[in-house]
Design a protein around this motif. Structure first.
Motif, PDB file in Angstrom:
ATOM      1  N   ALA A   1       0.835  -1.205   0.000  1.00 61.25           N
ATOM      2  CA  ALA A   1       0.000   0.000   0.000  1.00 61.25           C
ATOM      3  C   ALA A   1       0.870   1.255   0.000  1.00 61.25           C
ATOM      4  O   ALA A   1       0.579   2.229  -0.711  1.00 61.25           O
ATOM      5  CB  ALA A   1      -0.924  -0.006   1.213  1.00 61.25           C
ATOM      6  N   GLY A   2       1.938   1.238   0.806  1.00 61.89           N
ATOM      7  CA  GLY A   2       2.810   2.393   0.903  1.00 61.89           C
ATOM      8  C   GLY A   2       3.522   2.706  -0.405  1.00 61.89           C
ATOM      9  O   GLY A   2       3.650   3.873  -0.792  1.00 61.89           O
ATOM     10  N   ILE A   3       3.984   1.676  -1.102  1.00 66.59           N
ATOM     11  CA  ILE A   3       4.646   1.882  -2.399  1.00 66.59           C
ATOM     12  C   ILE A   3       3.667   2.483  -3.401  1.00 66.59           C
ATOM     13  O   ILE A   3       4.011   3.407  -4.148  1.00 66.59           O
ATOM     14  CB  ILE A   3       5.211   0.549  -2.926  1.00 66.59           C
ATOM     15  CG1 ILE A   3       6.410   0.114  -2.086  1.00 66.59           C
ATOM     16  CG2 ILE A   3       5.612   0.672  -4.402  1.00 66.59           C
ATOM     17  CD1 ILE A   3       6.903  -1.287  -2.385  1.00 66.59           C
ATOM     18  N   MET A   4       2.435   1.958  -3.394  1.00 71.90           N
ATOM     19  CA  MET A   4       1.413   2.498  -4.299  1.00 71.90           C
ATOM     20  C   MET A   4       1.130   3.964  -3.987  1.00 71.90           C
ATOM     21  O   MET A   4       0.996   4.795  -4.894  1.00 71.90           O
ATOM     22  CB  MET A   4       0.134   1.662  -4.191  1.00 71.90           C
ATOM     23  CG  MET A   4       0.282   0.261  -4.766  1.00 71.90           C
ATOM     24  SD  MET A   4      -1.061  -0.871  -4.289  1.00 71.90           S
ATOM     25  CE  MET A   4      -2.485  -0.016  -4.919  1.00 71.90           C
ATOM     26  N   MET A   5       1.042   4.291  -2.699  1.00 69.97           N
ATOM     27  CA  MET A   5       0.785   5.682  -2.315  1.00 69.97           C
ATOM     28  C   MET A   5       1.946   6.589  -2.690  1.00 69.97           C
ATOM     29  O   MET A   5       1.743   7.706  -3.188  1.00 69.97           O
ATOM     30  CB  MET A   5       0.514   5.768  -0.809  1.00 69.97           C
ATOM     31  CG  MET A   5       0.095   7.158  -0.349  1.00 69.97           C
ATOM     32  SD  MET A   5      -0.103   7.295   1.449  1.00 69.97           S
ATOM     33  CE  MET A   5       1.625   7.277   1.966  1.00 69.97           C
ATOM     34  N   LEU A   6       3.175   6.117  -2.465  1.00 70.42           N
ATOM     35  CA  LEU A   6       4.352   6.920  -2.804  1.00 70.42           C
ATOM     36  C   LEU A   6       4.443   7.156  -4.310  1.00 70.42           C
ATOM     37  O   LEU A   6       4.837   8.237  -4.757  1.00 70.42           O
ATOM     38  CB  LEU A   6       5.617   6.224  -2.293  1.00 70.42           C
ATOM     39  CG  LEU A   6       5.842   6.257  -0.782  1.00 70.42           C
ATOM     40  CD1 LEU A   6       7.055   5.432  -0.397  1.00 70.42           C
ATOM     41  CD2 LEU A   6       5.988   7.693  -0.291  1.00 70.42           C
ATOM     42  N   ILE A   7       4.086   6.139  -5.097  1.00 69.73           N
ATOM     43  CA  ILE A   7       4.054   6.302  -6.549  1.00 69.73           C
ATOM     44  C   ILE A   7       3.046   7.377  -6.936  1.00 69.73           C
ATOM     45  O   ILE A   7       3.303   8.238  -7.775  1.00 69.73           O
ATOM     46  CB  ILE A   7       3.707   4.971  -7.248  1.00 69.73           C
ATOM     47  CG1 ILE A   7       4.877   3.992  -7.134  1.00 69.73           C
ATOM     48  CG2 ILE A   7       3.352   5.198  -8.719  1.00 69.73           C
ATOM     49  CD1 ILE A   7       4.574   2.604  -7.661  1.00 69.73           C
ATOM     50  N   SER A   8       1.882   7.321  -6.276  1.00 69.54           N
ATOM     51  CA  SER A   8       0.838   8.299  -6.547  1.00 69.54           C
ATOM     52  C   SER A   8       1.291   9.710  -6.219  1.00 69.54           C
ATOM     53  O   SER A   8       0.999  10.654  -6.958  1.00 69.54           O
ATOM     54  CB  SER A   8      -0.423   7.958  -5.734  1.00 69.54           C
ATOM     55  OG  SER A   8      -1.410   8.946  -5.885  1.00 69.54           O
ATOM     56  N   ILE A   9       2.030   9.856  -5.106  1.00 70.08           N
ATOM     57  CA  ILE A   9       2.478  11.174  -4.673  1.00 70.08           C
ATOM     58  C   ILE A   9       3.675  11.658  -5.487  1.00 70.08           C
ATOM     59  O   ILE A   9       3.741  12.825  -5.885  1.00 70.08           O
ATOM     60  CB  ILE A   9       2.852  11.148  -3.175  1.00 70.08           C
ATOM     61  CG1 ILE A   9       1.606  10.887  -2.319  1.00 70.08           C
ATOM     62  CG2 ILE A   9       3.516  12.459  -2.751  1.00 70.08           C
ATOM     63  CD1 ILE A   9       1.911  10.667  -0.854  1.00 70.08           C
TER      64      ILE A   9
END
Length: 213
Positions: free
Chosen positions: A191-199
């Motif tokens: 989840a964190g990697i996906m969020m960081l990619i989004s940001i």
């Protein structure tokens, strides 16, 4: 059968409305026109994310013979609203209460992780759909709107999954860690990697990378 009380329906609706407003503020800032434009797009991702998060936990709870019900946390909504003006939403609108007494950490953890997992899966579905309709968005306003909904839905659900896995207060992460630290590390990492990619690069750039553009 998924039984839902009137109080739970009310709490879910309030949570959905407030979170939609908060995420729209976070993306638009003090630009009223952008806020109004973003709101209906954000609402799709928040609505589906909130619903599937709850249904995921409800389904697993039912498998173990438990009753799960969403309870609103008013202070959490206030915190989400205030933090949205700083460009980030600390989204803790409530928690899923399990009625069964003497519930083991093992079962509680499995029920809790189902919510963030539903958000992770939904985020991936959103980004896949966005990639599929990417070539079509320049030819149709409808496809362009769907593309925007999907990219925003990816960001919203990635954030919801990550935030709910934080091991603080009554968030899902606390229960998941008590059950299995390994499962918690894997899920929050995804989840964190996906969020960081989004940001960092943004969902639109992610789609372009997937499409090789």
């Amino acid at each position: 059968m998924l039984e839902t009380s009137n109080d739970e329906v009310r709490d879910l609706i309030i949570s959905f409305i407030v979170l939609s407003i908060c995420f729209s503020i976070a993306t638009a800032g003090f630009n009223v026109k952008a806020f109004i434009s973003n709101l209906p797009i954000v609402m799709v991702g928040v609505a589906l994310g909130s619903l599937l998060h709850e249904l995921g936990q409800r389904y697993v709870a039912m498998k173990y013979g438990c009753h799960a019900e969403f309870k609103l946390w008013p202070l959490g909504l206030v915190i989400a609203f205030v933090t949205s003006f700083f460009g980030v939403v600390f989204a803790s609108p409530g928690t899923t209460k399990i009625s069964e007494d003497n519930l083991t950490d093992d079962i509680y953890g499995k029920i809790s992780v189902a919510g963030p997992m539903a958000n992770i899966v939904l985020a991936l579905v959103f980004i896949i759909i966005a990639a599929l309709i990417y070539p079509l968005k320049v030819h149709s306003d409808i496809f362009h709107l769907l593309y925007l909904i999907c990219t925003v839905g990816f960001s919203v659900n990635s954030f919801l999954a990550t935030f709910n896995l934080f091991p603080i207060y009554s968030l899902d992460g606390t229960k998941v860690m008590k059950w299995s630290v390994g499962v918690w590390i894997v899920t929050i990492a995804i989840a964190g990697i996906m969020m960081l990619i989004s940001i960092s690069i943004g969902p639109e750039n992610m789609v372009q990378l997937l499409m090789g553009v």
